[in-house]
Design a protein around this motif. Structure first.
Motif, PDB file in Angstrom:
ATOM      1  N   ILE A 175      59.522  76.255  38.529  1.00 50.02           N
ATOM      2  CA  ILE A 175      58.969  77.472  39.137  1.00 50.02           C
ATOM      3  C   ILE A 175      58.234  77.134  40.431  1.00 50.02           C
ATOM      4  CG2 ILE A 175      57.326  79.361  38.824  1.00 50.02           C
ATOM      5  CD1 ILE A 175      57.948  79.235  35.820  1.00 50.02           C
ATOM      6  N   GLY A 176      57.447  76.054  40.407  1.00 47.76           N
ATOM      7  CA  GLY A 176      56.690  75.658  41.590  1.00 47.76           C
ATOM      8  C   GLY A 176      57.572  75.294  42.759  1.00 47.76           C
ATOM      9  N   LEU A 177      58.698  74.619  42.486  1.00 47.83           N
ATOM     10  CA  LEU A 177      59.616  74.256  43.566  1.00 47.83           C
ATOM     11  C   LEU A 177      60.193  75.491  44.241  1.00 47.83           C
ATOM     12  CD1 LEU A 177      61.512  71.217  41.998  1.00 47.83           C
ATOM     13  CD2 LEU A 177      60.022  71.168  43.997  1.00 47.83           C
ATOM     14  N   VAL A 178      60.543  76.480  43.430  1.00 53.73           N
ATOM     15  CA  VAL A 178      61.102  77.717  43.999  1.00 53.73           C
ATOM     16  C   VAL A 178      60.055  78.440  44.841  1.00 53.73           C
ATOM     17  CG1 VAL A 178      62.049  79.984  43.439  1.00 53.73           C
ATOM     18  CG2 VAL A 178      62.797  77.981  42.147  1.00 53.73           C
ATOM     19  N   VAL A 179      58.838  78.572  44.301  1.00 55.46           N
ATOM     20  CA  VAL A 179      57.778  79.264  45.035  1.00 55.46           C
ATOM     21  C   VAL A 179      57.433  78.517  46.322  1.00 55.46           C
ATOM     22  CG1 VAL A 179      55.372  80.010  44.953  1.00 55.46           C
ATOM     23  CG2 VAL A 179      56.841  80.311  42.950  1.00 55.46           C
ATOM     24  N   ALA A 180      57.317  77.186  46.238  1.00 62.38           N
ATOM     25  CA  ALA A 180      56.984  76.394  47.426  1.00 62.38           C
ATOM     26  C   ALA A 180      58.070  76.503  48.476  1.00 62.38           C
ATOM     27  CB  ALA A 180      56.767  74.936  47.023  1.00 62.38           C
ATOM     28  N   TYR A 181      59.319  76.492  48.055  1.00 61.15           N
ATOM     29  CA  TYR A 181      60.431  76.575  49.010  1.00 61.15           C
ATOM     30  C   TYR A 181      60.411  77.915  49.733  1.00 61.15           C
ATOM     31  CZ  TYR A 181      65.167  76.068  50.872  1.00 61.15           C
ATOM     32  OH  TYR A 181      66.241  75.970  51.712  1.00 61.15           O
ATOM     33  N   VAL A 182      60.153  78.981  48.993  1.00 58.42           N
ATOM     34  CA  VAL A 182      60.124  80.311  49.608  1.00 58.42           C
ATOM     35  C   VAL A 182      58.926  80.441  50.550  1.00 58.42           C
ATOM     36  CG1 VAL A 182      59.865  82.773  49.145  1.00 58.42           C
ATOM     37  CG2 VAL A 182      61.363  81.394  47.695  1.00 58.42           C
ATOM     38  N   ALA A 183      57.772  79.898  50.129  1.00 52.88           N
ATOM     39  CA  ALA A 183      56.553  80.052  50.929  1.00 52.88           C
ATOM     40  C   ALA A 183      56.500  79.091  52.107  1.00 52.88           C
ATOM     41  CB  ALA A 183      55.322  79.839  50.046  1.00 52.88           C
ATOM     42  N   ALA A 184      57.343  78.058  52.113  1.00 53.73           N
ATOM     43  CA  ALA A 184      57.250  77.027  53.156  1.00 53.73           C
ATOM     44  C   ALA A 184      57.531  77.578  54.542  1.00 53.73           C
ATOM     45  CB  ALA A 184      58.218  75.881  52.851  1.00 53.73           C
ATOM     46  N   GLY A 185      58.351  78.619  54.637  1.00 55.61           N
ATOM     47  CA  GLY A 185      58.643  79.193  55.946  1.00 55.61           C
ATOM     48  C   GLY A 185      57.399  79.691  56.648  1.00 55.61           C
ATOM     49  N   PHE A 186      56.356  79.995  55.865  1.00 55.75           N
ATOM     50  CA  PHE A 186      55.097  80.474  56.425  1.00 55.75           C
ATOM     51  C   PHE A 186      54.425  79.399  57.274  1.00 55.75           C
ATOM     52  CE2 PHE A 186      50.517  81.573  55.925  1.00 55.75           C
ATOM     53  CZ  PHE A 186      50.566  82.830  56.507  1.00 55.75           C
ATOM     54  N   ALA A 187      54.726  78.117  56.953  1.00 58.80           N
ATOM     55  CA  ALA A 187      54.086  77.003  57.661  1.00 58.80           C
ATOM     56  C   ALA A 187      54.914  76.507  58.838  1.00 58.80           C
ATOM     57  CB  ALA A 187      53.839  75.851  56.686  1.00 58.80           C
ATOM     58  N   ARG A 188      56.037  77.152  59.125  1.00 62.10           N
ATOM     59  CA  ARG A 188      56.935  76.633  60.152  1.00 62.10           C
ATOM     60  C   ARG A 188      56.256  76.541  61.515  1.00 62.10           C
ATOM     61  NH1 ARG A 188      62.234  75.929  60.006  1.00 62.10           N
ATOM     62  NH2 ARG A 188      62.425  77.136  58.091  1.00 62.10           N
ATOM     63  N   ALA A 189      55.369  77.469  61.826  1.00 56.39           N
ATOM     64  CA  ALA A 189      54.745  77.477  63.153  1.00 56.39           C
ATOM     65  C   ALA A 189      53.712  76.378  63.324  1.00 56.39           C
ATOM     66  CB  ALA A 189      54.091  78.841  63.419  1.00 56.39           C
TER      67      ALA A 189
END
Length: 815
Positions: free
Chosen positions: A754-768
């Motif tokens: 579950i954590g891997l899925v959530v982290a992968y989805v939320a990671a785009g937030f850190a792209r900048a």
């Protein structure tokens, strides 16, 4: 209610171990959230120290060839102020550094030069004295308003400071006012030490001649809307006024216009382009500390569930005597809220200590802070609400479950499995197990965030800056502040470079206007054949360098020649460009011999060399065009001496300083450092991001591991009889170990997935903010999952190992 509170206090006092663990866990979670929220509050939420902030707008220039909101030229600002009909008033400011001397010693201090109406437009009244008068903007007048912090730090809070003199750049200025304590300007950061009128730019910005040109963009404009005027109407009016200025001055203003945004928005994102980095970093930090708090809440919920199993008989007796479930839930929630308030109070103390340490240490945080950082009423309210919310969050489910006690079996001392009777997913997992799954998933998200920032920092540390950092010493000075003429300044530059180069162990010395990673002035460039009255201009950073600069800092020339003494003010103008500019302007053509004009120049400038690309503003930046122009043809009073040695550059500081003092005993030197230190300082904000996120990530991991350990231990205690039966029937210790460990690792595996899925989805937030590594970098995800899985296995192994030592005879007699 008071009866519930008294009973709750007595109950918690009877279980000091449980109470201490719960309060400390909450203190860590609430303290971390309060500390980070205090930073966010100081940067994002605290209102500007001005009157009627919503009516204030930041006025900027826009350029069709250069995206973003740019500063305004001095002449355009004066015309906009006179001709607009949207603002009741307009003010402007710009930045400078001044040499502040007390007679015995001197230091460089940050200052702002402002229009006379700066304080009155903002509605900021000095606590002592006055602001500036209109005539002090029109005619050069040696007056200053000092900041409250400078008044305290450097002037001992002298109550009679008004009317006294301060020496800036060898000129005496009269103090006419002291700014309020909470006022540090309109931008982020610590703010200037003092303000002076724009009319004093010749003294405070010697050699800076952009005040009489429309091309030089260096002023930051502020306008206050007239009553009834909307921001969009103001922007429309500015565009109309600037269209007239473009027609009146087509060469200077072609393709340009003006715009206005909220002053608060400009404070957080001055350029107005791309994502708001400050807001993005603040959000990431708040999310991570929120995860820490949720994990702490899950831990305490697990503790309460375990405690509830021991209080089943108490609850059953109260139900049998006629107590209603609502009354029992209220009592149990009261105990949870008492824990939350105790944790909140301790968390406030922890946050106060952390913030005091941060302010005192002056660390390079992701966003700047100053001594106004404090636990103000907004922060206290946030902590109180957070304590109430956490108390309800971790207390409600255990309270509801505890109030469901089956009275008859409990009173008969019959075993009632805590997880029985569930529906849906609760038929397969108990609430305690689901909480552990959530803890593992949340911990992985926090660790992935820390891992991404760590890999981004490591990537930045291994980037080749394009220049030599080992053994290079840099020190700045400003001859203009010391009254040097151009002729005298050029002689000084030549002499100090020669003296430094002749020192033992020195391999070379050279002068440059800006050292590496300090950027350069932006100038409009028109390649030969382009129409200088059209939009063919391109803004390029320019640095002025002396003879031997490239050899001294190790930037090789890939073609052409270096500057020489033959490149004098009377000879044709020449420059050296970098590889990116050669490719961008002339693609595959030979750049040597190509010509272009800087805006405002009558004569062409010829390219005589191409230098290898390097980093100019930060080690993580993309390649960009850059121009080097010779110091002999382009005098600048503000410069930096670069000295390269075969060993440690810092060891040369005393010898080089002595040579400078021999030439001019009164010359002030500042920012003495090595290029290694300069590169390291440029990475400090990233390094601080990593430290903060790693601390919170490890805290989340620790809390999750404690939660997993608690569930595994509770499972072993609940299954003691079952384990005894298995061992009596021939099960080996390895079988028991696999049984308990497998149960724990099943929960861990589900949480990791579950954590891997959530982290992968939320990671785009850190792209900048994570630019050196892909936010979906698989290495980071695999590594953090492996670390978390390994520590979780250890947390499960300890109770599992204990289970293998259960004596079957004792276990079979267990109730």
């Amino acid at each position: 209610m008071f009866q519930d509170v008294r009973y709750g206090i007595r109950t918690l006092a009877k279980s000091p171990g449980f109470t201490i663990v719960a309060v400390l866990s909450l203190a860590l979670g609430i303290g971390a959230n309060t500390a980070i929220f205090s930073l966010v509050n100081a940067v994002l939420l605290r209102p500007l120290p001005v009157s009627d902030a919503p009516s204030l707008m930041a006025v900027s220039t826009t350029d069709q060839r250069n995206p973003g909101n740019l500063p305004i030229s001095h002449l355009n600002f004066k015309d906009l102020r006179a001709q607009n009909s949207a603002f009741s008033g307009m003010a402007a400011f710009t930045f400078a550094q001044a040499n502040y001397s007390t007679g015995k010693e001197s230091e460089q201090i940050p200052i702002q030069l402002v229009t006379a109406n700066y304080f009155s437009l903002l509605g900021t009244q000095p606590v002592l004295g006055r602001g500036f008068l209109p005539q002090e903007e029109d005619a050069a007048t040696e007056v200053v308003v000092i900041s409250h912090g400078f008044w305290e730090r450097s002037l001992g809070t002298d109550p009679n400071i008004i009317g006294k003199k301060l020496t800036l750049n060898r000129t005496a200025f009269t103090v006419v006012g002291v700014a309020p304590k909470n006022f540090a300007g309109t931008l982020l950061g610590g703010g200037p030490s003092l303000w002076a009128p724009l009319s004093m730019h010749n003294v405070l910005q010697p050699g800076f001649d952009w005040y009489e040109t429309r091309r030089g963009l260096f002023l930051f404009g502020i306008g206050r809307l007239k009553p009834g005027v909307t921001p969009e109407q103001a922007r429309s009016n500015l565009r109309t006024v600037f269209a007239n200025l473009e027609q009146a001055f087509p060469v200077d203003n072609k393709g340009r216009s003006a715009t206005a945004v909220s002053l608060l928005d400009a404070r957080l994102n001055p350029n107005g382009q791309g994502p708001n980095i400050v807001l993005r970093l603040s959000s990431i930090l708040m999310i991570v500390v929120g995860i820490v708090l949720l994990i702490a809440c899950a831990n305490i919920a697990n503790l309460l569930l375990a405690r509830a199993s021991k209080r089943r008989r108490e609850v059953a007796i109260r139900l049998a005597l006629g107590a209603k479930r609502v009354r029992l839930i209220r009592q149990l929630l009261t105990e949870s809220l008492l824990l939350a308030f105790a944790g909140g109070a301790m968390g406030l103390l922890l946050a106060y200590w952390c913030l005091s340490a941060l302010v005192g240490a002056d660390l390079p945080l992701p966003f700047p802070i100053d001594d106004t950082l404090s636990l103000d009423p907004r922060v206290l309210a946030f902590t109180a609400l957070l304590a109430i919310a956490t108390g309800i969050l971790f207390g409600l489910a255990p309270a509801i479950q505890a109030s469901k006690a089956d009275v008859v079996p409990v009173l008969k001392n019959e075993l009632v499995p805590s997880g029985s009777g569930g529906r849906g997913i609760m038929a397969y997992f108990t609430l305690r197990q689901l909480l552990v799954v959530a803890q593992v998933a949340a911990s992985l998200v926090a660790l992935v965030a820390a891992g991404l920032f760590l890999r981004d920092l490591r990537h930045a540390q291994h980037i080749d800056p394009g220049f030599e950092t080992n053994g290079v010493l840099v020190m700045n000075f400003n001859l203009g502040r010391e009254g040097y003429t151009e002729e005298r300044g050029q002689v000084f530059f030549e002499q100090i470079a020669e003296r430094a180069a002749s020192l033992p162990g020195v391999m070379g010395a050279a002068i440059a206007q800006n050292p590496p990673l300090a950027g350069g002035f932006l100038r409009s460039v028109f390649p030969e054949g382009a129409d200088s009255t059209t939009r063919d201009r391109i803004l390029v950073q320019v640095n002025t360098v002396g003879i031997g600069y490239f050899q001294t800092i190790g930037i090789p020339l890939v073609r052409g020649r270096d500057f020489s003494r033959a490149d004098t003010p009377t000879s044709p103008k020449v420059v050296i460009i970098n590889q990116t500019m050669a490719q961008q302007f002339w693609k595959n053509d030979e750049p040597i011999g190509k010509r272009f004009k800087f805006f405002g120049d009558k004569d062409y400038t010829t390219v005589i060399g191409v230098a290898r690309d390097s980093k100019y503003n930060g080690v993580a930046e993309d390649p960009q065009p850059f121009i080097y122009q010779p110091l002999l043809q382009n005098y600048t009073p503000a410069a930096a001496l670069h000295v390269r040695s075969a060993g440690n550059g810092a060891s040369l500081a005393a010898a080089v300083r002595a040579e400078v003092q021999r030439l001019d005993p009164t010359l002030s030197l500042f920012n003495v450092r090595t290029l290694e230190e300069q590169v390291s300082q440029s990475l400090q904000p990233q390094r601080m991001n990593v430290v903060l996120l790693t601390v919170f990530g490890v805290l989340a991991l620790l809390l999750a591991s404690i939660g997993l350990y608690g569930v595994a231990s509770y499972s072993v205690s609940q299954r003691t009889r079952e384990i005894g039966v298995r061992m009596a029937l021939g099960a080996k210790p390895s079988n028991v170990l696999a049984l308990v460990l497998g149960h724990g690792m099943t929960l861990v595996g589900i949480g990791l997935a579950i954590g891997l899925v959530v982290a992968y989805v939320a990671a785009g937030f850190a792209r900048a903010v994570v630019v050196g590594v892909d936010p979906h970098d698989p290495t980071t995800y695999v590594a953090t999952a492996a670390v978390l899985g390994g520590i979780a296995m250890l947390a499960s192994y300890i109770p599992a190992r204990r289970a293998t030592r259960i004596d079957p005879l004792i276990a079979l007699r267990t109730e």
